[in-house]
Motif scaffolding. Sequence first.
Motif, short mmCIF file in Angstrom:
data_model
loop_
_atom_site.label_atom_id
_atom_site.label_comp_id
_atom_site.label_asym_id
_atom_site.label_seq_id
_atom_site.Cartn_x
_atom_site.Cartn_y
_atom_site.Cartn_z
N SER A 28 4.73 -36.52 15.54
CA SER A 28 4.81 -36.05 14.34
C SER A 28 6.11 -36.39 13.66
CB SER A 28 4.44 -34.47 14.12
OG SER A 28 4.47 -34.12 12.71
N MET A 31 6.30 -40.04 13.01
CA MET A 31 5.32 -40.53 11.89
C MET A 31 5.91 -40.05 10.37
SD MET A 31 1.58 -39.56 13.24
CE MET A 31 0.84 -39.92 11.69
N ASN A 32 6.56 -38.85 10.30
CA ASN A 32 7.28 -38.35 9.22
C ASN A 32 8.22 -39.35 8.90
OD1 ASN A 32 5.50 -36.39 8.79
ND2 ASN A 32 6.82 -34.81 9.97
N ARG A 35 6.95 -42.89 7.36
CA ARG A 35 6.58 -42.75 6.03
C ARG A 35 7.59 -43.17 5.15
NH1 ARG A 35 4.11 -38.14 8.22
NH2 ARG A 35 1.86 -38.38 8.41
N ARG A 44 -1.69 -46.97 7.20
CA ARG A 44 -2.76 -45.70 7.18
C ARG A 44 -2.19 -44.79 8.18
NH1 ARG A 44 -8.41 -48.79 7.73
NH2 ARG A 44 -7.46 -49.59 9.41
N GLU A 45 -2.59 -43.59 8.21
CA GLU A 45 -2.11 -42.54 9.06
C GLU A 45 -2.35 -43.07 10.50
OE1 GLU A 45 -0.77 -39.50 8.56
OE2 GLU A 45 -0.25 -40.60 7.00
N GLU A 46 -3.50 -43.52 10.83
CA GLU A 46 -4.07 -44.05 12.06
C GLU A 46 -3.12 -45.20 12.71
OE1 GLU A 46 -7.46 -45.92 9.71
OE2 GLU A 46 -6.27 -44.12 9.75
N ARG A 49 0.22 -43.75 13.37
CA ARG A 49 0.18 -42.86 14.53
C ARG A 49 0.52 -43.99 15.87
NH1 ARG A 49 -0.84 -37.89 16.66
NH2 ARG A 49 -1.41 -38.07 19.15
#
Length: 267
Positions: A28, A31-32, A35, A44-46, A49
Amino acid sequence: MKSVSFPEAPDCKKYKSMGLFMYEKVISKRMNFLRKVPLFAAFREEDLRALSEAFHARHYRKKEIIFYQEDDTHDFNLIMSGKVRIFCYSPSGNETTIRVLVPHEMLGEFASIDEHPRSTTAQAITDCTLLRLRQERFSRYLREMPDFATTMLRLLVQKLRWTTEYAEAMAQYDIGGRLLHVILYYNTKIGREIEKNKCYEVKLGLNQGDLSSMVGARREWVNRLFCQWRKQGLVTLSHGTINILDLPAVEAERDRRIGSFSENDRW
């Protein structure tokens, strides 16, 4: 954008072995961070990740070398925290400081693309954390994700524009003007406002020797300039921190030095 999956990096496997909570916390956080990196804004989110699981975190202590000029390594890096000095050696062994990189900036992408040896040396100015991606994985993103490749091209063009502007400044200004140009550039990137439109603090982490190599001057001349500017109430330098005392006056002093070369400017 087409999704691309990669095996987990070794450090992710280590965190997973410590428990699902720890693993998800690390992913997490990555990922933050990603971004906020322009290169991955369209992911995209996937995909973010998958990328977070593919990166490997490396920590460096202050003054530690990240890679050397002519190293045959090609991994791609992102600066997660800290500052990195980029410099190269002349045939005589002297250092020329080229740039300082800060969080969210890329490091080593040229070698990741052309697979040539490193063209510069990278050294941690402060304690640093980098996210590292293996070159083969980086290349696969370029091949299979057009948005990623397009954004990479745009960022490389930005670096080229910066290089062109820097070369122009080096040609147009005298030594003092070059140094002020560098100070003002980094103020726009990492400067902290102390007094609105006037006083700023720039924690660049470079000493007088580093700054002199960046603008093609002798250290004693840079020392003389800072002594002069301190008396004029323009700029001070202390332990790697530059304090701009009067921004409009500093900008005016820089602009005054365009083309103001003399016979005494044999720095």
